[in-house]
Design a protein around this motif. Structure first.
Motif, PDB file in Angstrom:
ATOM      1  N   VAL A 137      35.212  33.241  50.572  1.00 17.74           N
ATOM      2  CA  VAL A 137      35.928  34.297  50.665  1.00 17.74           C
ATOM      3  C   VAL A 137      37.224  34.282  49.655  1.00 17.74           C
ATOM      4  O   VAL A 137      37.361  35.449  49.037  1.00 17.74           O
ATOM      5  N   ALA A 138      37.802  33.049  49.587  1.00 22.26           N
ATOM      6  CA  ALA A 138      38.904  33.052  48.515  1.00 22.26           C
ATOM      7  C   ALA A 138      38.269  33.329  47.151  1.00 22.26           C
ATOM      8  O   ALA A 138      39.068  33.911  46.264  1.00 22.26           O
ATOM      9  N   VAL A 139      37.310  32.608  46.679  1.00 27.39           N
ATOM     10  CA  VAL A 139      36.690  32.951  45.464  1.00 27.39           C
ATOM     11  C   VAL A 139      36.361  34.475  45.206  1.00 27.39           C
ATOM     12  O   VAL A 139      36.604  34.944  44.065  1.00 27.39           O
ATOM     13  N   SER A 197      40.111  40.465  42.073  1.00 21.70           N
ATOM     14  CA  SER A 197      41.608  40.781  41.518  1.00 21.70           C
ATOM     15  C   SER A 197      41.276  40.701  39.888  1.00 21.70           C
ATOM     16  O   SER A 197      42.040  41.490  39.069  1.00 21.70           O
ATOM     17  N   ILE A 198      40.516  39.855  39.442  1.00 20.68           N
ATOM     18  CA  ILE A 198      40.195  39.901  37.924  1.00 20.68           C
ATOM     19  C   ILE A 198      39.239  41.158  37.526  1.00 20.68           C
ATOM     20  O   ILE A 198      39.527  41.522  36.559  1.00 20.68           O
TER      21      ILE A 198
END
Length: 61
Positions: free
Chosen positions: A35-37, A43-44
């Motif tokens: 999930v974090a990745v 965002s990128i």
């Protein structure tokens, strides 16, 4: 509306994976990492798969 839903889903999955890692097996932390990745990737690249899914489900932006 979609932003709030996406954040709620991401937060819920992270909390769920932490609880599962504590009470079931430590490998559930890979879900939190995944999930974090995905949050960093979105965002990128400014593209989020959950955003596309919610749009197809008819959730207003």
């Amino acid at each position: 509306m979609q932003e709030r839903i996406i954040r709620a889903i991401a937060g819920t999955l992270i909390l769920l994976s932490i609880l599962l890692a504590i009470y079931v097996h430590v490998n559930w932390l890979f879900l939190a990492g995944f999930v974090a990745v995905n949050l960093i990737q979105s965002s990128i690249t400014r593209w989020c798969l959950m955003n596309d899914i919610l749009t197809k489900l008819g959730v207003p932006k």
